[in-house]
Scaffold this active site. Structure first.
Site, PDB file in Angstrom:
ATOM      1  N   HIS A 146       0.821  -1.208   0.000  1.00 52.92           N
ATOM      2  CA  HIS A 146       0.000   0.000   0.000  1.00 52.92           C
ATOM      3  C   HIS A 146       0.858   1.263   0.000  1.00 52.92           C
ATOM      4  O   HIS A 146       1.680   1.452   0.900  1.00 52.92           O
ATOM      5  CB  HIS A 146      -0.901  -0.025   1.231  1.00 52.92           C
ATOM      6  CG  HIS A 146      -1.903   1.070   1.297  1.00 52.92           C
ATOM      7  ND1 HIS A 146      -2.114   1.811   2.441  1.00 52.92           N
ATOM      8  CD2 HIS A 146      -2.764   1.562   0.371  1.00 52.92           C
ATOM      9  CE1 HIS A 146      -3.070   2.688   2.221  1.00 52.92           C
ATOM     10  NE2 HIS A 146      -3.476   2.567   0.975  1.00 52.92           N
ATOM     11  N   HIS A 193      -1.063  11.407  -2.142  1.00 54.55           N
ATOM     12  CA  HIS A 193      -2.403  10.991  -1.726  1.00 54.55           C
ATOM     13  C   HIS A 193      -3.335  12.179  -1.532  1.00 54.55           C
ATOM     14  O   HIS A 193      -4.459  12.193  -2.045  1.00 54.55           O
ATOM     15  CB  HIS A 193      -2.324  10.185  -0.433  1.00 54.55           C
ATOM     16  CG  HIS A 193      -3.653   9.740   0.083  1.00 54.55           C
ATOM     17  ND1 HIS A 193      -4.452  10.528   0.883  1.00 54.55           N
ATOM     18  CD2 HIS A 193      -4.337   8.584  -0.104  1.00 54.55           C
ATOM     19  CE1 HIS A 193      -5.562   9.892   1.176  1.00 54.55           C
ATOM     20  NE2 HIS A 193      -5.532   8.708   0.588  1.00 54.55           N
TER      21      HIS A 193
END
Length: 252
Positions: free
Chosen positions: A16, A58
């Site tokens: 991730h 992100h």
């Protein structure tokens, strides 16, 4: 493991944001660390700078993961290059530069690592980001044996990606509860699969998606027993932060 594994050309374990818990997320350092721990697929977030360069980030802003402030969409790549994207995580990573999709493609392709590119548009730039990231991915992975998987929570971004590069596989990300019309949404975007939040993932739902012919990847699974359960249900892949506990060394 799933009897539908042929529908999923990727590894069953995905790191991730690279190894984004143990190194600065969405950086080349994180991807290198994930690879060093045996991961052969990385998930990472991509958005556009002011001058249209695809970079890994992100959040809409750089505030959390760099020593600067402001939206990435309002900064050029040259301006972002002045920032430190590693010191916020830990001292050994101080000075880590922002990663571009070009640099991550070069590293992953050279090391036979697969990619799940999450299209993470800055708010209001869904269409442009989906289109540009898909076109760039198509070009960068043109000679790759396995194309990158494009995913997004933004259906607008996925639609733009589909229009720009229909041959690239896509997955619809579901944030929380799985909507009743998931079949229609996935079909409308011509997705190969759905990427689900493990907190909302049940075996009947997994069974229904597999029966309908979709791949199922589940995030972010950091408990080894939960990871094993989901794989035993037939889920094709697990996205994890725990590169040591949920490791390719233990989950083959």
């Amino acid at each position: 493991m799933s009897s539908t594994a042929g529908r999923w050309p990727y590894p069953s374990l995905i790191a991730h944001r690279g190894a984004g818990l143990y190194a600065p997320e969405n950086t080349l350092a994180a991807v290198r660390l994930g690879a060093a721990q045996g991961f052969r697929m990385m998930e990472y977030d991509v958005k556009l700078t002011r001058d249209g360069v695809a970079v890994l980030l992100h959040d809409d802003t750089v505030d959390r993961t760099a020593n600067g402030r402001g939206r990435a969409a309002d900064l050029s790549l040259a301006e972002l290059a002045w920032l430190d994207f590693g010191a916020w995580h830990s001292a050994p990573y101080a000075g880590e530069p922002i990663a571009t999709l070009h640099s991550i493609a070069a590293y992953t392709l050279a090391n036979d690592i697969c990619s799940n590119i999450e299209i993470k548009p800055t708010t209001g730039q869904e269409d442009a980001t989906g289109e540009q990231v898909a076109l760039l991915a198509k070009a960068l992975w043109a000679s790759a044996a396995t194309p990158p998987l494009l995913s997004s929570f933004s259906e607008a971004a996925l639609r733009a990606a589909m229009m720009a590069a229909p041959e690239l596989p896509r997955a619809l990300l579901i944030a929380k509860d799985i909507p009743a019309d998931w079949r229609e949404r996935a079909a409308d975007l011509q997705c190969m699969g759905l990427n689900l939040n493990h907190r909302y993932t049940t075996k009947p739902m997994v069974d229904a998606m597999l029966e309908a012919g979709y791949s199922v990847a589940v995030w972010t699974v950091n408990d080894p027993s939960r990871a094993r359960e989901l794989l035993n249900w037939g889920c094709h892949a697990i996205v994890t932060d725990e590169i040591h506990a949920v490791s390719p060394m233990f989950f083959s």
